[in-house]
Design a protein around this motif. Structure first.
Motif, PDB file in Angstrom:
ATOM      1  N   ASN A  42     -13.193  -4.107  26.558  1.00 11.64           N
ATOM      2  CA  ASN A  42     -14.092  -5.174  26.881  1.00 11.64           C
ATOM      3  C   ASN A  42     -14.075  -5.245  28.386  1.00 11.64           C
ATOM      4  N   LEU A  92      -9.654 -12.472  25.898  1.00  8.60           N
ATOM      5  CA  LEU A  92      -9.803 -10.905  25.162  1.00  8.60           C
ATOM      6  C   LEU A  92      -8.676 -10.191  24.677  1.00  8.60           C
ATOM      7  N   ASN A  97      -8.904 -12.261  18.956  1.00  4.50           N
ATOM      8  CA  ASN A  97      -9.994 -11.648  19.256  1.00  4.50           C
ATOM      9  C   ASN A  97     -10.142 -10.254  18.835  1.00  4.50           C
ATOM     10  N   SER A 103     -17.555  -5.423  24.278  1.00  5.74           N
ATOM     11  CA  SER A 103     -18.353  -6.461  24.837  1.00  5.74           C
ATOM     12  C   SER A 103     -18.341  -6.792  26.263  1.00  5.74           C
TER      13      SER A 103
END
Length: 114
Positions: A42, A92, A97, A103
């Protein structure tokens, strides 16, 4: 990965910076596909953060703009503390998560919302 709000919306006078941060975003998305399902990838895109780098930029501006001027550009009317960005990064990485990969998360006080 860490990029910048400049990766998702350009800034005046720093085209190369915006391009390199945009490349980090593209790299994040591609790597997330390549490494799934074993590794999640991410990207966090912070805006201005209260760091020594920002203090140097303000000093180099020789009064051309102040911290108050910078803060006024944000809907939240302030800049981020480093811990606020760190909190998002830790979130994150947390197992809670585990369905997030590829993302791009802006942490910018609403700057890119408009």
């Amino acid at each position: 990965n860490i990029a910048s709000d400049a990766a998702v919306s350009g800034n005046y006078g720093c085209a190369l910076y915006c391009a390199t941060k945009g490349a980090v975003v593209a790299f994040t998305r591609a790597l997330a596909l390549d490494l799934a399902p074993s590794v999640r990838v991410n990207c966090v895109c912070p805006a201005d953060v209260d760091t020594p780098l920002l203090a140097r930029q303000l000093a180099d501006a020789n009064g051309g703009y102040t911290l108050a001027d910078v803060a006024a550009a944000y809907p939240l009317q302030r800049i981020a503390a480093a811990g606020e960005i760190a909190h998002v990064i830790c979130s994150l990485a947390a197992p809670a998560n585990s369905f997030m990969t590829g993302s791009v998360v802006t942490v910018d006080g609403g700057l890119t919302a408009g």
